[in-house]
Design a protein around this motif. Sequence first.
Motif, PDB file in Angstrom:
ATOM      1  N   ILE A   3       0.785  -1.123   0.223  1.00  0.00           N
ATOM      2  CA  ILE A   3      -0.094   0.143  -0.098  1.00  0.00           C
ATOM      3  C   ILE A   3       0.894   1.167   0.058  1.00  0.00           C
ATOM      4  N   VAL A   4       0.771   2.148  -0.758  1.00  0.00           N
ATOM      5  CA  VAL A   4       1.388   3.471  -1.122  1.00  0.00           C
ATOM      6  C   VAL A   4       0.282   4.704  -0.556  1.00  0.00           C
ATOM      7  N   VAL A   5       0.767   5.342   0.289  1.00  0.00           N
ATOM      8  CA  VAL A   5      -0.048   6.494   0.835  1.00  0.00           C
ATOM      9  C   VAL A   5       0.675   7.603   0.547  1.00  0.00           C
ATOM     10  N   TYR A   6       0.153   8.846  -0.192  1.00  0.00           N
ATOM     11  CA  TYR A   6       0.561   9.938  -0.550  1.00  0.00           C
ATOM     12  C   TYR A   6      -0.267  11.172   0.339  1.00  0.00           C
ATOM     13  N   GLY A   7       0.172  11.276   1.619  1.00  0.00           N
ATOM     14  CA  GLY A   7      -0.488  11.992   2.482  1.00  0.00           C
ATOM     15  C   GLY A   7       0.112  13.442   3.136  1.00  0.00           C
ATOM     16  N   LEU A   8      -0.475  14.209   3.781  1.00  0.00           N
ATOM     17  CA  LEU A   8      -0.066  15.283   4.533  1.00  0.00           C
ATOM     18  C   LEU A   8       1.283  15.042   5.188  1.00  0.00           C
ATOM     19  N   THR A   9       1.040  14.162   6.317  1.00  0.00           N
ATOM     20  CA  THR A   9       2.357  14.109   7.098  1.00  0.00           C
ATOM     21  C   THR A   9       2.054  12.555   7.895  1.00  0.00           C
ATOM     22  N   VAL A  10       3.210  11.880   8.168  1.00  0.00           N
ATOM     23  CA  VAL A  10       3.067  10.917   9.265  1.00  0.00           C
ATOM     24  C   VAL A  10       4.114  11.210  10.149  1.00  0.00           C
ATOM     25  N   THR A  11       5.038  11.921   9.899  1.00  0.00           N
ATOM     26  CA  THR A  11       6.487  12.113  10.662  1.00  0.00           C
ATOM     27  C   THR A  11       6.044  13.171  11.825  1.00  0.00           C
ATOM     28  N   SER A  12       5.149  14.189  11.485  1.00  0.00           N
ATOM     29  CA  SER A  12       4.944  15.323  12.676  1.00  0.00           C
ATOM     30  C   SER A  12       3.567  15.505  12.912  1.00  0.00           C
ATOM     31  N   SER A  13       3.203  15.455  14.380  1.00  0.00           N
ATOM     32  CA  SER A  13       1.990  15.764  14.697  1.00  0.00           C
ATOM     33  C   SER A  13       1.464  17.352  15.002  1.00  0.00           C
ATOM     34  N   TRP A  14       2.770  18.199  14.728  1.00  0.00           N
ATOM     35  CA  TRP A  14       2.430  19.317  15.158  1.00  0.00           C
ATOM     36  C   TRP A  14       1.609  20.046  14.178  1.00  0.00           C
ATOM     37  N   GLY A  15       0.708  20.606  14.966  1.00  0.00           N
ATOM     38  CA  GLY A  15      -0.618  21.472  14.326  1.00  0.00           C
ATOM     39  C   GLY A  15      -1.394  20.777  13.263  1.00  0.00           C
ATOM     40  N   ASN A  16      -1.585  19.449  13.490  1.00  0.00           N
ATOM     41  CA  ASN A  16      -2.400  18.759  12.612  1.00  0.00           C
ATOM     42  C   ASN A  16      -3.226  17.406  13.217  1.00  0.00           C
ATOM     43  N   GLY A  17      -4.105  16.872  12.873  1.00  0.00           N
ATOM     44  CA  GLY A  17      -4.608  15.545  13.214  1.00  0.00           C
ATOM     45  C   GLY A  17      -4.291  14.554  12.456  1.00  0.00           C
ATOM     46  N   HIS A  18      -3.675  15.053  11.186  1.00  0.00           N
ATOM     47  CA  HIS A  18      -3.644  13.850  10.194  1.00  0.00           C
ATOM     48  C   HIS A  18      -2.575  12.684  10.706  1.00  0.00           C
ATOM     49  N   ALA A  19      -1.494  13.179  11.143  1.00  0.00           N
ATOM     50  CA  ALA A  19      -0.471  12.201  11.601  1.00  0.00           C
ATOM     51  C   ALA A  19      -0.802  11.354  12.343  1.00  0.00           C
ATOM     52  N   LYS A  41       5.676  15.468   1.575  1.00  0.00           N
ATOM     53  CA  LYS A  41       6.383  16.572   1.156  1.00  0.00           C
ATOM     54  C   LYS A  41       7.208  17.113   2.400  1.00  0.00           C
ATOM     55  N   ASP A  42       8.598  17.336   2.286  1.00  0.00           N
ATOM     56  CA  ASP A  42       9.348  17.800   3.119  1.00  0.00           C
ATOM     57  C   ASP A  42       9.418  19.350   3.513  1.00  0.00           C
ATOM     58  N   VAL A  43       8.297  19.679   4.283  1.00  0.00           N
ATOM     59  CA  VAL A  43       8.062  21.007   4.557  1.00  0.00           C
ATOM     60  C   VAL A  43       8.729  21.655   5.946  1.00  0.00           C
ATOM     61  N   GLU A  44       9.134  22.896   5.794  1.00  0.00           N
ATOM     62  CA  GLU A  44       9.857  23.237   6.933  1.00  0.00           C
ATOM     63  C   GLU A  44       9.011  22.930   8.263  1.00  0.00           C
ATOM     64  N   TRP A  45       7.877  23.377   8.420  1.00  0.00           N
ATOM     65  CA  TRP A  45       7.332  23.343   9.740  1.00  0.00           C
ATOM     66  C   TRP A  45       7.016  21.902  10.246  1.00  0.00           C
ATOM     67  N   TYR A  63      10.094  14.116  -0.126  1.00  0.00           N
ATOM     68  CA  TYR A  63      10.356  14.685  -1.286  1.00  0.00           C
ATOM     69  C   TYR A  63      10.256  16.223  -1.312  1.00  0.00           C
ATOM     70  N   ASP A  64      10.911  16.973  -2.101  1.00  0.00           N
ATOM     71  CA  ASP A  64      10.929  18.385  -1.957  1.00  0.00           C
ATOM     72  C   ASP A  64      10.212  19.055  -3.105  1.00  0.00           C
ATOM     73  N   ASP A  65      10.097  18.601  -4.567  1.00  0.00           N
ATOM     74  CA  ASP A  65       9.762  19.131  -5.737  1.00  0.00           C
ATOM     75  C   ASP A  65       9.016  18.167  -6.521  1.00  0.00           C
ATOM     76  N   TRP A  66       7.430  18.066  -6.322  1.00  0.00           N
ATOM     77  CA  TRP A  66       6.868  17.126  -7.228  1.00  0.00           C
ATOM     78  C   TRP A  66       7.162  17.112  -8.627  1.00  0.00           C
ATOM     79  N   ALA A  67       7.117  18.276  -9.487  1.00  0.00           N
ATOM     80  CA  ALA A  67       7.457  18.291 -10.659  1.00  0.00           C
ATOM     81  C   ALA A  67       8.796  17.518 -10.993  1.00  0.00           C
ATOM     82  N   ASP A  91       0.569  17.860  -3.042  1.00  0.00           N
ATOM     83  CA  ASP A  91       0.669  17.905  -4.548  1.00  0.00           C
ATOM     84  C   ASP A  91      -0.623  16.671  -5.152  1.00  0.00           C
ATOM     85  N   ALA A  92      -1.435  16.828  -4.415  1.00  0.00           N
ATOM     86  CA  ALA A  92      -2.540  15.742  -4.567  1.00  0.00           C
ATOM     87  C   ALA A  92      -3.312  15.630  -6.013  1.00  0.00           C
TER      88      ALA A  92
END
Length: 355
Positions: A3-19, A41-45, A63-67, A91-92
Amino acid sequence: MRIVVYGLTVTSSWGNGHATTYRSLLKALTRRGHQIVFVEKDVEWYRSNRDLPRPAFCTVELYDDWAAEETRLVRLSLDADAVIVGSYFHDAIAASQALFAQVRCPVLFYDIDTPITLNRLRENGGTEYLDGRQIPAYSAYLSFTSGPALQEIEQRFGARRAVAFFCSVDPEIYHPTAIQAEFQCALSYLGTYAGDRQGKLMELLNHAAGMLPAERFVVAGPQYPDTLSWNANVERIIHLPPPDHPAFYSSSRFTLNLTRSDMVAAGYSPSVRLFEASACGAAILSDSWPGLTEFLTPGEEVLLPANGEEVARMVTGISEEERTRMGARARERVLAAHTSEHRAIEFERIVSECA
């Protein structure tokens, strides 16, 4: 399955309920023998606040840049048995188009924000993470919300199949714990700042705190403006890591559950925090919304105060015996239907029906 998941974040629970939502589900799927890859996506926050950089239950691909990296990122799914694209994945839209064209397994959209998504679909025909024209191409639309929203997703927006797929709780993590003095209080609230529920928080918690100056109240979560005027007996915790959530809930005499306006309007949208607090045996005070009774019974498993005065009466007037009994009933109810194991089994069934 792979199973491959393209999601907001699993590594950081900061400010979200997705992780925590993804962690609960993916851990259960791995326990049932599946292999998981999570693309984020590897975003700063999130990079600066990673509380689970290397999950044991999945392989994380940053990843840094989808394109620039699309070929590599789509290739991860070419031999998959199921693919999930999640709401708020950065980049959904581009990812979905590439996946529709290149993979042969079911591609499912997992909306952890259904009421917000539906409002934007009605107003604009899409969101930054979902083009309404793509909806019929998904094998299934997994929705955080049940009730009338499912019919609208199918009939108005053309989904092949819209399925209720609520958040879940991992009972190995979320369970009653010993009271910890640093979290002990009359009433707690755990949640990121949101302007559309702040009025309820000020009324139900801050107002009650003003009426009970000898009691301690705690609000945990990031992004609250410094301009807010809290009563002196309301303490703030900027970020509470998930490992501390069970002790936080277990150390509160009562905990407060509040729902964003879009979720209230749609109804049938239980938050992951509601399930987590219940699994910890917390006595929950909540705002009211359509469909709540499908998850917890008011007066028996949850209380619904209308204002701060009612909160103050509940916090001081309900016996310890009844408070404990109410939390135990909520825990029993949630563990019977909303654990990560329940959701993993549901996911397996949905994929098999899509194949």
